[in-house]
Design a protein around this motif. Structure first.
Motif, mmCIF file in Angstrom:
data_model
loop_
_atom_site.group_PDB
_atom_site.id
_atom_site.type_symbol
_atom_site.label_atom_id
_atom_site.label_comp_id
_atom_site.label_asym_id
_atom_site.label_seq_id
_atom_site.Cartn_x
_atom_site.Cartn_y
_atom_site.Cartn_z
ATOM 1 N N LEU A 1 -16.825 -10.938 1.137
ATOM 2 C CA LEU A 1 -16.367 -9.719 0.467
ATOM 3 C C LEU A 1 -14.991 -9.905 -0.168
ATOM 4 C CD1 LEU A 1 -16.907 -6.645 -0.021
ATOM 5 C CD2 LEU A 1 -15.631 -6.221 2.078
ATOM 6 N N PHE B 1 -19.303 -2.113 -3.463
ATOM 7 C CA PHE B 1 -19.504 -2.896 -2.254
ATOM 8 C C PHE B 1 -19.374 -2.078 -0.974
ATOM 9 C CE2 PHE B 1 -17.966 -6.437 -5.105
ATOM 10 C CZ PHE B 1 -19.220 -6.976 -5.262
ATOM 11 N N VAL B 2 -18.604 -1.001 -1.024
ATOM 12 C CA VAL B 2 -18.340 -0.255 0.209
ATOM 13 C C VAL B 2 -18.930 1.161 0.171
ATOM 14 C CG1 VAL B 2 -16.535 0.696 1.681
ATOM 15 C CG2 VAL B 2 -16.254 -1.575 0.685
ATOM 16 N N LEU C 1 -18.738 -4.492 7.225
ATOM 17 C CA LEU C 1 -19.727 -3.580 6.663
ATOM 18 C C LEU C 1 -21.039 -3.740 7.433
ATOM 19 C CD1 LEU C 1 -18.950 -4.379 2.930
ATOM 20 C CD2 LEU C 1 -18.112 -2.459 4.280
ATOM 21 N N PRO D 1 -23.183 1.651 -0.704
ATOM 22 C CA PRO D 1 -24.100 1.395 0.414
ATOM 23 C C PRO D 1 -23.886 2.369 1.567
ATOM 24 C CG PRO D 1 -23.005 -0.630 -0.296
ATOM 25 C CD PRO D 1 -22.328 0.487 -1.011
ATOM 26 N N ALA D 2 -22.625 2.743 1.804
ATOM 27 C CA ALA D 2 -22.345 3.650 2.913
ATOM 28 C C ALA D 2 -22.956 5.027 2.669
ATOM 29 C CB ALA D 2 -20.836 3.776 3.128
ATOM 30 N N LEU E 1 0.840 -1.207 0.000
ATOM 31 C CA LEU E 1 0.000 0.000 0.000
ATOM 32 C C LEU E 1 0.869 1.250 0.000
ATOM 33 C CD1 LEU E 1 -2.693 -1.123 2.604
ATOM 34 C CD2 LEU E 1 -2.998 -0.875 0.146
ATOM 35 N N GLU F 1 -9.349 3.554 5.981
ATOM 36 C CA GLU F 1 -8.794 2.226 6.262
ATOM 37 C C GLU F 1 -9.602 1.148 5.529
ATOM 38 O OE1 GLU F 1 -6.993 0.015 10.145
ATOM 39 O OE2 GLU F 1 -8.283 1.733 10.460
ATOM 40 N N GLN F 2 -10.901 1.406 5.398
ATOM 41 C CA GLN F 2 -11.753 0.488 4.655
ATOM 42 C C GLN F 2 -11.311 0.418 3.184
ATOM 43 O OE1 GLN F 2 -15.242 -0.408 6.320
ATOM 44 N NE2 GLN F 2 -14.646 -2.175 5.137
ATOM 45 N N LEU G 1 -13.668 -3.638 10.714
ATOM 46 C CA LEU G 1 -14.109 -3.006 9.470
ATOM 47 C C LEU G 1 -15.156 -3.834 8.737
ATOM 48 C CD1 LEU G 1 -10.809 -1.540 7.962
ATOM 49 C CD2 LEU G 1 -12.551 -0.370 9.308
ATOM 50 N N ARG H 1 -8.265 1.034 2.129
ATOM 51 C CA ARG H 1 -6.991 0.308 2.092
ATOM 52 C C ARG H 1 -7.233 -1.192 2.147
ATOM 53 N NH1 ARG H 1 -4.790 4.658 5.006
ATOM 54 N NH2 ARG H 1 -5.211 3.755 7.036
ATOM 55 N N LEU H 2 -8.171 -1.593 3.005
ATOM 56 C CA LEU H 2 -8.506 -3.011 3.108
ATOM 57 C C LEU H 2 -8.960 -3.543 1.754
ATOM 58 C CD1 LEU H 2 -9.115 -5.555 4.886
ATOM 59 C CD2 LEU H 2 -11.441 -4.690 5.031
ATOM 60 N N MET H 3 -9.827 -2.795 1.082
ATOM 61 C CA MET H 3 -10.312 -3.237 -0.222
ATOM 62 C C MET H 3 -9.161 -3.351 -1.219
ATOM 63 S SD MET H 3 -13.452 -3.982 0.051
ATOM 64 C CE MET H 3 -14.168 -4.103 -1.587
ATOM 65 N N ARG H 4 -8.177 -2.459 -1.070
ATOM 66 C CA ARG H 4 -7.032 -2.558 -1.988
ATOM 67 C C ARG H 4 -6.236 -3.822 -1.738
ATOM 68 N NH1 ARG H 4 -3.736 2.809 -1.820
ATOM 69 N NH2 ARG H 4 -2.253 1.635 -3.075
ATOM 70 N N TRP I 1 -24.070 -3.044 6.916
ATOM 71 C CA TRP I 1 -25.306 -3.401 6.217
ATOM 72 C C TRP I 1 -25.290 -4.848 5.728
ATOM 73 C CZ3 TRP I 1 -21.948 0.455 4.628
ATOM 74 C CH2 TRP I 1 -21.068 0.105 3.613
ATOM 75 N N ASP J 1 -14.459 5.346 5.741
ATOM 76 C CA ASP J 1 -13.193 5.133 6.430
ATOM 77 C C ASP J 1 -12.060 4.853 5.436
ATOM 78 O OD1 ASP J 1 -11.210 4.288 8.121
ATOM 79 O OD2 ASP J 1 -12.594 3.198 9.433
#
Lengths: 257, 260
Positions: A107, B169-170, A96, B173-174, A73, B151-152, A94, B154-157, A98, B149
């Motif tokens: 996911l 996906f993130v 989600l 909906p948010a 990253l 960080e969210q 973290l 980054r997590l997806m990356r 919903w 977020d």
């Protein structure tokens, strides 16, 4: 933002890896409000494939930066980072809010383009294994902290990467739940070996789980001591050898700060 | 106590204030201090509501149609703006200033100009309503998208998600609670917009009716129309709140009430 290529992998793959994690003499700084902040200076770390390496250090010593470097990253300013593909498990789960627990775990596959039903089908057996059966359709708000962390861990495993970068995964849990999840993680890693870099500020946790404990200095962070653990598993926190190692690690940590 | 009863119980203080205000108004009107042609008493307004019900209803359906259609246009435009600006930094620089500028347009003047251009039909009404209602929708949705977020992300990356899948996906909906917040503000201003638009050039609708009623000294009728407009806005707001609770239960159940 660079596009990330999407691997066609759908199942968690065992350690077929080659490099593990190799961090050599890495430096990294950030532009802060008052000049540059040096997070890491001359940091080195080695995790052979299948090895669990714990990194302990005071807060703000660049541990999270280290994990982000390992996950690709961030790029180092100097030095080299070589690692098999890594997935990050952050301190907060973290999840989600919903999505159901099952969809949260799935996911990891959906992110790579796997269809909804196939992703759920792949996640479901892990719920059985991790004692989450019956909670597939519960939303995160209805789960306990320990369960949420386990769902997050299923998500991490389903990413199918040989390296797990765990950023204080148990710090937000209460003491009792933490012990429970630590024991559970030790079991899981025994059955499902991965290369793990576990960042923690809990020295005992490090000694219980890791093959090797790396002690970091305060910022700018670098490794000041590397303690091989080399104890048989399962380990108990009351074992004399565990206690002795914990004291050595604490001393190294104290000397560093 | 059931949740329905509790909600009724929660409305009691507001109801009490309304009753006190109406009573004070009635007393003031009865005191003879003010001509009832200038300020009709509440009971006269109620009377007008009943006697003019056919007229009011016919005009209400016109205005309601304009408002509902206008909100749909505003929601589509606002959502499209928010998503485009969120996904593209270039578009953000290009469109965001225009978005803000659109809200500096003096609506009553612009409404008259639109009538000159687009005529007396529904088109200028939709433009006006959409113009003032899309802004809150765009801004709250955009804020909700930006509030995800980091960080969210980054997590997806590290999960190898593409930008689009992270959005799907993130982020999307948010952003839904933000969209609902914006829509709730939008319904309130949309009704005001409809009245402006009708007063600038129209031969029907409650805004038009008010404009006709005041010079004829039919003030009770005008107040009745105002009452209907505001009840309509309140009803829309309530419906949206209900839809939000049904569509986004997670936004209300996460640890100790709504998290945002």
């Amino acid at each position: 933002m660079p596009e990330v290529t999407e691997a066609p992998v759908e199942e968690p793959r065992p350690v077929s890896a080659h490099i593990g994690v190799r961090v050599e003499n890495v430096s990294r700084s950030f532009a802060g409000r008052r000049g540059a902040v040096e997070a890491l200076r001359g940091m080195s770390l080695r995790a052979r494939p299948g090895e669990v390496v714990a990194v302990v250090g005071a807060s703000g010593c660049g541990k999270s930066t280290l994990l982000e470097l390992i996950c690709g990253l961030q790029q180092p300013d100097a030095g080299t980072v070589a690692a098999d593909p890594a997935v990050l498990m952050p301190q907060r789960d973290l999840l989600l809010p919903w999505a159901s627990a099952l969809d949260n775990a799935a996911l990891a596959l959906r992110a790579r383009g796997v269809g909804r039903e196939r992703a759920r089908a792949a996640a479901r057996p892990w719920f059985e294994r991790f004692g989450l059966a019956g909670f597939e359709s519960a939303r995160p708000a209805a789960l306990s902290g320990g369960m949420r962390q386990r769902v997050a861990f299923v998500r991490t495993l389903l990413a199918g990467k040989p390296v797990l970068a765990l950023d204080e995964p148990f710090a937000a849990l209460d003491a009792l739940t933490r012990q429970e999840v630590q024991a559970w993680l030790a079991q899981t890693l025994a059955a499902e070996p991965r290369t793990v870099v576990l960042v923690t500020h809990d020295v005992e946790e490090a000694v219980l789980l890791a093959d090797e404990v790396v002690v970091m200095s305060p910022r700018p962070g670098r490794a000041v001591a590397t303690l091989p653990v080399g104890l048989a598993r399962p380990r108990r926190r009351t074992d004399a050898a565990v206690v002795a190692l914990r004291e050595r690690a604490l001393q190294a940590l104290g000397a560093a700060t | 106590m059931s949740s329905g009863l509790r909600r009724v119980g929660g409305a009691l203080p507001a109801l009490a204030i309304v009753i006190v205000l109406v009573a004070a108004w009635e007393l003031y009107a009865a005191s003879g201090e003010v001509d009832s042609l200038l300020l009709p008493a509440p009971h006269e307004i109620a009377q007008a509501l009943w006697e003019d019900r056919a007229l009011l209803w016919d005009n209400f359906t016109v205005t309601a149609g304009e408002v509902l259609l206008g909100i749909v246009v505003a929601a589509v435009a606002g959502l499209a703006c928010a998503v485009a600006i969120h996904l593209s930094p270039t578009l953000r620089r290009a469109v965001y200033p225009l978005l803000v500028a659109s809200q500096t347009v003096p609506i009553p003047i612009f409404a008259s100009l639109l009538v000159v251009w687009l005529g007396f039909g529904i088109a200028p009404k939709l433009v006006i309503i959409a113009l003032i209602a899309f802004f809150p929708i765009a801004v709250t949705t955009l804020d909700a998208l930006a509030a995800v977020d980091p960080e969210q992300r980054r997590l997806m990356r590290t999960l190898d998600a593409s930008r689009l899948r992270t959005f799907r996906f993130v982020e999307a909906p948010a952003a839904l609670p933000g969209l609902f917040s914006g829509a709730k503000i939008a319904v309130a201003v949309a009704v005001i917009g409809a009245v402006f638009a009708e007063q600038s050039g129209s031969d029907k609708g409650l805004g038009h009716l008010v404009q006709q009623a005041v010079p004829q000294m039919l003030t009770a009728r005008a107040y009745a129309a105002v009452l209907i407009l505001s009840a309509f806005a309140i009803a829309l707001f309530g419906l949206l709140s209900l839809a939000e609770r049904i569509a986004l239960p997670w936004a209300f159940e996460s640890r100790g009430g709504r998290s945002r």
